[in-house]
Scaffold this active site. Structure first.
Site, PDB file in Angstrom:
ATOM      1  CG  ASN A  26      -2.220   0.758   0.937  1.00 57.69           C
ATOM      2  OD1 ASN A  26      -2.350   1.430  -0.082  1.00 57.69           O
ATOM      3  ND2 ASN A  26      -3.167   0.678   1.854  1.00 57.69           N
ATOM      4  CG  HIS A  37      -6.880   0.935   7.425  1.00 65.72           C
ATOM      5  ND1 HIS A  37      -5.699   1.626   7.591  1.00 65.72           N
ATOM      6  CD2 HIS A  37      -6.681   0.105   6.355  1.00 65.72           C
ATOM      7  CE1 HIS A  37      -4.821   1.225   6.686  1.00 65.72           C
ATOM      8  NE2 HIS A  37      -5.385   0.312   5.913  1.00 65.72           N
TER       9      HIS A  37
END
Length: 495
Positions: free
Chosen positions: A318, A349
């Site tokens: 990521n 998140h």
């Protein structure tokens, strides 16, 4: 999930059409902005229904904040609003509608839009308010020197290439792509002159797209066959915990978490291929003149699977989110930047407790890994044979630590997460604390050295990566000439 895949495949075809028939040499940036935005909103509406209105509302209010607040403080207000709006949507989706389910998960695209909104707000603040000498090299090169129009802003946040799965890109890179400036290779020499080694023509992304689609196919095949036979939940099965030995349990832990990664490989690689198919993502040429299409790539699979340190894993997983966390949080934190960055990552998140357990564990693992590396690694790098043994041991340790850390991220809830950790007697938590007690971290020095000694897990390598990718081609705003921008980047690289 079917809607997502169908929309992404449609976006792939639309990207080829966009590059072929709406190329920057054939049409105006205005038309390219309009088409990219409308296609993006259509895909969002098809995939998520009226939940897609959240994308427009979040983007529209953030733009209004930018206009009325002014460049001095708008980055703070945009950051709080965008992240707060995302969090409210995540809370309502998770705790009111369908806990643990992924149906109508419109918060996924909102996570990417939140990154874009906050990144742009900080880049405008850096470019229009802060003094040039107060900026870091990367901030200087990413700084935006004029307020974008509403169309440019919506095109950046909601374009069809990245609205469903990203990845994040800088505003200047995106505008350079829309305006057709991203292929102009002008490499800077030491004397500041421009060296045009290669022909300045639009390179074809076809080979890069084909390679990435092949990776997508293999990842999807692996996910549909192997992943289902190695569920992460089996790590907390009572019979398995009672009967399996420790080596067997850790081996299964590694296999189950490795099997959980291909779905991310599929989604991120497909998103990267879509951008490349549209002509976006060109990063320049290597020393042999071979094109590179990894400007906004989100992962490097080989480095992930063979990483020999916690840092190396996070450097290659990521990637664009790691850069976002570094630019909006770590570089600007006034105290405990590592802890603040992990907390922001957890909030971004989502609101599942497992996310917070994972990132709090990640803080311990990161600090412990850094302490070990700083204190003992130099004893094992002299001899190639010893270095090989060291790499094997650190690879095994890293894979165990990563798997141990991310179990709550997959299990989501507190009870199964603590069931897993208690079945392992919190062994790696205790080991990390003991390491931090035995091995001292490098002391920080005042001035600019402070950030070097407490660098984040993705730090120096990604900073160099970011600067190098900016050095491959100019992405200037209209208020700066290309030559000035190239000189800026060259000086940044020297620093």
């Amino acid at each position: 999930q079917v809607n997502f895949v169908v929309c992404q495949l449609f976006a792939l075809l639309a990207a080829v059409w966009f590059r072929t028939y709406l190329h920057s040499s054939k049409t105006s940036p205005f038309i390219r902005h309009v088409v990219a935005t409308l296609l993006g909103l259509y895909l969002a509406l098809f995939c998520f229904g009226w939940y897609a209105l959240h994308f427009v509302i979040q983007s529209g209010i953030s733009y209004y904040i930018m206009i009325i607040i002014g460049v001095e403080n708008m980055h703070k207000y945009c950051f709080v609003f965008a992240l707060g709006y995302l969090t409210v949507c995540q809370i309502t989706r998770v705790y009111i509608f369908d806990y643990g389910q992924y149906s109508a998960d419109f918060s996924g695209p909102m996570m990417i839009i939140t990154q874009k909104i906050t990144s742009l707000a900080f880049e405008i603040h850096d470019g229009m308010f802060r003094k040039n000498e107060d900026l870091t090299p990367s901030q200087r090169c990413l700084a935006v020197r004029r307020m974008p129009s509403l169309l440019e802003y919506l095109s950046y946040t909601c374009n069809f290439m990245g609205i469903l799965a990203g990845p994040l890109c800088s505003y200047k890179d995106y505008i350079a792509f829309i305006e057709g400036r991203s292929y102009r290779l002008q490499q800077s020499e030491a004397n500041g002159k421009e060296d045009t080694k290669y022909e300045q023509t639009d390179p074809s992304p076809n080979i890069a797209v084909a390679q990435k689609l092949l990776i997508c196919g293999l990842s999807l095949l692996f996910h549909m066959t192997i992943t289902q036979t190695l569920p992460v939940e089996y790590n907390i099965d009572d019979n398995f915990i009672a009967t399996a030995s420790w080596p067997v349990r850790f081996f299964y832990l590694y296999l189950s978490l490795m099997a959980a990664r291909p779905k991310y490989y599929f989604a991120w690689t497909l998103a990267d291929a879509i951008n490349n198919a549209a002509g976006f993502g060109f990063r320049g040429y290597d020393k042999n003149g071979v094109t590179r299409w990894d400007l906004i790539s989100n992962l490097r699979i080989q480095q992930i699977e063979f990483s020999t340190s916690f840092k190396m894993f996070l450097d290659n997983w990521n990637i664009q989110t790691a850069l976002w966390l570094k630019r909006v949080c770590y570089e600007r934190a006034t105290f405990s930047p590592t802890i603040q960055t992990f907390i922001l990552s957890a909030i971004w998140h989502g609101v599942y407790p497992g996310y917070y357990l994972t990132f709090l564990t990640g803080v311990l693992m990161t600090l412990a890994a850094r302490a070990i590396r700083n204190n003992i690694r130099h004893y094992f790098v002299e001899s190639p044979a010893v270095k090989l043994c060291y790499d094997i041991v650190t690879w095994m340790t890293t894979q165990a630590a990563i798997s141990y850390t991310v179990v709550p991220f997959v299990l989501l809830s507190v009870k199964p997460s603590f069931t897993f950790y208690s079945s392992c007697y919190f062994c790696l938590h205790i080991a990390s604390i003991l390491v931090l007690l035995v091995f001292p971290l490098k002391r920080t020095q005042k001035g600019s050295k402070k950030h070097e000694s407490v660098q984040p897990v993705w730090s120096r390598k990604l900073e160099e990566e970011s600067l190098l990718q900016k050095n491959n081609y100019p992405t200037t705003n209209n208020s700066f000439s290309q030559k000035q921008e190239i000189t800026c980047r060259y000086q940044a690289l020297k620093q």
